[in-house]
Design a protein around this motif. Structure first.
Motif, PDB file in Angstrom:
ATOM      1  N   ILE A 155     -55.538  71.995   8.928  1.00 31.10           N
ATOM      2  CA  ILE A 155     -55.596  73.243   8.148  1.00 31.10           C
ATOM      3  C   ILE A 155     -54.403  74.118   8.560  1.00 31.10           C
ATOM      4  O   ILE A 155     -54.574  75.171   9.171  1.00 31.10           O
ATOM      5  N   PRO A 156     -53.185  73.697   8.212  1.00 35.15           N
ATOM      6  CA  PRO A 156     -51.987  74.416   8.683  1.00 35.15           C
ATOM      7  C   PRO A 156     -51.813  75.768   8.015  1.00 35.15           C
ATOM      8  O   PRO A 156     -52.179  75.968   6.854  1.00 35.15           O
ATOM      9  N   TYR A 157     -51.212  76.678   8.767  1.00 32.00           N
ATOM     10  CA  TYR A 157     -50.986  78.039   8.303  1.00 32.00           C
ATOM     11  C   TYR A 157     -49.488  78.276   8.178  1.00 32.00           C
ATOM     12  O   TYR A 157     -48.706  77.893   9.048  1.00 32.00           O
ATOM     13  N   LEU A 158     -49.088  78.917   7.083  1.00 29.93           N
ATOM     14  CA  LEU A 158     -47.705  79.347   6.878  1.00 29.93           C
ATOM     15  C   LEU A 158     -46.749  78.157   6.827  1.00 29.93           C
ATOM     16  O   LEU A 158     -45.767  78.092   7.554  1.00 29.93           O
ATOM     17  N   ILE A 159     -47.041  77.224   5.952  1.00 26.52           N
ATOM     18  CA  ILE A 159     -46.125  76.105   5.757  1.00 26.52           C
ATOM     19  C   ILE A 159     -45.711  76.040   4.287  1.00 26.52           C
ATOM     20  O   ILE A 159     -46.276  76.710   3.434  1.00 26.52           O
ATOM     21  N   THR A 160     -44.730  75.212   4.025  1.00 26.25           N
ATOM     22  CA  THR A 160     -44.186  75.052   2.679  1.00 26.25           C
ATOM     23  C   THR A 160     -44.796  73.832   1.993  1.00 26.25           C
ATOM     24  O   THR A 160     -45.450  73.001   2.628  1.00 26.25           O
ATOM     25  N   ALA A 161     -44.531  73.708   0.705  1.00 28.36           N
ATOM     26  CA  ALA A 161     -44.956  72.506  -0.008  1.00 28.36           C
ATOM     27  C   ALA A 161     -44.251  71.272   0.542  1.00 28.36           C
ATOM     28  O   ALA A 161     -44.849  70.194   0.634  1.00 28.36           O
ATOM     29  N   ASP A 162     -42.980  71.415   0.922  1.00 26.19           N
ATOM     30  CA  ASP A 162     -42.257  70.269   1.497  1.00 26.19           C
ATOM     31  C   ASP A 162     -42.905  69.812   2.796  1.00 26.19           C
ATOM     32  O   ASP A 162     -43.060  68.604   3.037  1.00 26.19           O
ATOM     33  N   GLN A 163     -43.291  70.762   3.657  1.00 24.90           N
ATOM     34  CA  GLN A 163     -43.956  70.354   4.889  1.00 24.90           C
ATOM     35  C   GLN A 163     -45.347  69.792   4.599  1.00 24.90           C
ATOM     36  O   GLN A 163     -45.826  68.901   5.308  1.00 24.90           O
ATOM     37  N   THR A 164     -45.997  70.286   3.569  1.00 25.68           N
ATOM     38  CA  THR A 164     -47.276  69.710   3.156  1.00 25.68           C
ATOM     39  C   THR A 164     -47.110  68.232   2.847  1.00 25.68           C
ATOM     40  O   THR A 164     -47.932  67.402   3.266  1.00 25.68           O
ATOM     41  N   ALA A 165     -46.045  67.899   2.138  1.00 23.76           N
ATOM     42  CA  ALA A 165     -45.800  66.488   1.811  1.00 23.76           C
ATOM     43  C   ALA A 165     -45.566  65.663   3.068  1.00 23.76           C
ATOM     44  O   ALA A 165     -46.069  64.530   3.192  1.00 23.76           O
ATOM     45  N   ARG A 166     -44.805  66.216   4.016  1.00 28.77           N
ATOM     46  CA  ARG A 166     -44.559  65.475   5.264  1.00 28.77           C
ATOM     47  C   ARG A 166     -45.839  65.332   6.087  1.00 28.77           C
ATOM     48  O   ARG A 166     -46.077  64.294   6.716  1.00 28.77           O
ATOM     49  N   SER A 167     -46.670  66.358   6.077  1.00 24.78           N
ATOM     50  CA  SER A 167     -47.946  66.273   6.785  1.00 24.78           C
ATOM     51  C   SER A 167     -48.845  65.215   6.160  1.00 24.78           C
ATOM     52  O   SER A 167     -49.538  64.481   6.870  1.00 24.78           O
ATOM     53  N   ARG A 168     -48.839  65.139   4.844  1.00 23.29           N
ATOM     54  CA  ARG A 168     -49.638  64.112   4.177  1.00 23.29           C
ATOM     55  C   ARG A 168     -49.192  62.713   4.601  1.00 23.29           C
ATOM     56  O   ARG A 168     -50.018  61.821   4.828  1.00 23.29           O
ATOM     57  N   ASN A 211     -40.165  78.281  15.231  1.00 23.38           N
ATOM     58  CA  ASN A 211     -39.712  76.930  15.572  1.00 23.38           C
ATOM     59  C   ASN A 211     -40.101  75.931  14.490  1.00 23.38           C
ATOM     60  O   ASN A 211     -39.345  74.995  14.189  1.00 23.38           O
ATOM     61  N   ASN A 212     -41.263  76.139  13.913  1.00 20.81           N
ATOM     62  CA  ASN A 212     -41.682  75.245  12.832  1.00 20.81           C
ATOM     63  C   ASN A 212     -40.775  75.390  11.612  1.00 20.81           C
ATOM     64  O   ASN A 212     -40.413  74.390  10.967  1.00 20.81           O
ATOM     65  N   PHE A 213     -40.398  76.623  11.288  1.00 17.69           N
ATOM     66  CA  PHE A 213     -39.462  76.810  10.178  1.00 17.69           C
ATOM     67  C   PHE A 213     -38.140  76.099  10.451  1.00 17.69           C
ATOM     68  O   PHE A 213     -37.593  75.422   9.574  1.00 17.69           O
ATOM     69  N   LEU A 214     -37.624  76.268  11.657  1.00 18.13           N
ATOM     70  CA  LEU A 214     -36.347  75.639  12.006  1.00 18.13           C
ATOM     71  C   LEU A 214     -36.463  74.123  11.965  1.00 18.13           C
ATOM     72  O   LEU A 214     -35.521  73.422  11.543  1.00 18.13           O
ATOM     73  N   ARG A 215     -37.593  73.607  12.391  1.00 16.68           N
ATOM     74  CA  ARG A 215     -37.826  72.164  12.390  1.00 16.68           C
ATOM     75  C   ARG A 215     -37.904  71.625  10.967  1.00 16.68           C
ATOM     76  O   ARG A 215     -37.670  70.436  10.722  1.00 16.68           O
ATOM     77  N   ASN A 216     -38.224  72.500  10.024  1.00 16.13           N
ATOM     78  CA  ASN A 216     -38.414  72.059   8.645  1.00 16.13           C
ATOM     79  C   ASN A 216     -37.318  72.543   7.699  1.00 16.13           C
ATOM     80  O   ASN A 216     -37.553  72.749   6.512  1.00 16.13           O
ATOM     81  N   GLY A 217     -36.113  72.716   8.227  1.00 13.49           N
ATOM     82  CA  GLY A 217     -34.952  72.894   7.369  1.00 13.49           C
ATOM     83  C   GLY A 217     -34.445  74.302   7.171  1.00 13.49           C
ATOM     84  O   GLY A 217     -33.415  74.502   6.513  1.00 13.49           O
TER      85      GLY A 217
END
Length: 285
Positions: A155-168, A211-217
């Motif tokens: 149940i991630p908080y404050l992520i993007t659709a792109d990170q959603t795809a990577r999490s999937r 850090n999560n934002f930086l890790r995700n582009g």
């Protein structure tokens, strides 16, 4: 959990998790309305607990109520397990235990968070809390994999659709993926982004998120001055009803099973954005 929460839920970090006894009736009425609006879950923000969820469960008959998140530093595993068992016995499995490690700035005892989370899950196992009854607020890849292996999902908080795809991709098809998405019901770009930056500011001071934002582009420039337009537009849905619906659909198409929608309107945290919830229900159909 995945089968019971439906496609859309409401995330609220203020009024619904409040403890003021004089507002208990208002909270109960709002929870019942969310159920009537056909949302599948209510997610309580902050370091929420079973005690915050219980009055909402008592006021409803179908909707799931979950913590998003319960900090592992604030609640001992044994006590959390007992509360989980009691609430689900009383309310037919409608309480979801959302767990996370919070932030170093908010938890004095914050040390080796991943190892601490694993130990917490071990303790929940020993106390009989089933993996399918709990979910993890997972941002980094290792924690997403832990959510896959030791919980119902993420149940991630404050992520993007792109990170959603990577999490999937990391989770695979089976586990739950239920990201939170902030919604600004405002079509003027300047006004919408100003409201968004007002809500985003606190998170830009927390390294777990930056850090999560930086890790995700994203870049350091994206994190300056309240967040770039690129960052704001990636983690908020704003605009016309059609545009907001399209942004929610983007998360579903990226692999989310469920999206926890948080109204951002600039109002004090204790106020319940009930008109916003009604509009959300209408635009989602």
């Amino acid at each position: 959990m995945k089968e019971t929460i439906g496609k859309y839920g409401i995330w609220n970090g203020g009024g619904l998790r409040g403890e003021d006894p004089s507002l208990r009736g208002e909270r109960a009425e709002a929870a019942a309305e969310l159920e009537d609006l056909r949302f599948g879950a209510i997610w309580l923000g902050g370091s929420s607990s079973a005690a915050n969820a219980a009055p909402l469960l008592e006021a409803t008959s179908r909707i799931v109520v979950g913590t998003s998140i319960q900090s592992i530093w604030d609640h001992e595993a044994k006590a959390a397990a007992a509360s989980f068992t009691d609430l689900n016995a009383a309310h037919a499995g409608r309480f979801a235990l959302g767990l996370g490690v919070s932030h170093a700035k908010l938890a004095e005892q914050y040390r080796r968070p991943y190892s601490a989370l694993v130990a917490y899950l071990d303790a929940l196992d020993e106390a009989g809390v089933p993996a399918e009854g709990r979910a993890l607020a997972a941002l980094g890849p290792r924690t997403v994999e832990l959510a896959r292996d030791r919980a119902a999902g993420s149940i991630p908080y404050l992520i993007t659709a792109d990170q959603t795809a990577r999490s999937r991709e990391l989770l695979g098809e089976g586990p739950l993926l239920a990201p939170e998405l902030k919604v600004v019901l405002e079509s003027d770009p300047a006004r919408a982004r100003a409201l968004a930056r007002g809500a985003l500011a606190v998170y830009l001071g927390l390294p777990n998120y930056t850090n999560n934002f930086l890790r995700n582009g994203f870049t350091e420039d994206d994190l300056k001055d309240g967040g770039s337009d690129r960052l704001v537009d990636a983690v908020f849905a704003w605009g016309t009803d059609d545009r907001i619906r399209a942004r929610v659909d983007e998360f579903i198409e990226a692999g989310a099973d469920h999206v926890a929608l948080q109204i951002v309107d600039g109002a004090p945290r204790h106020e319940l954005p009930r008109e916003g919830w009604r509009r959300l229900a209408s635009l989602l159909g």
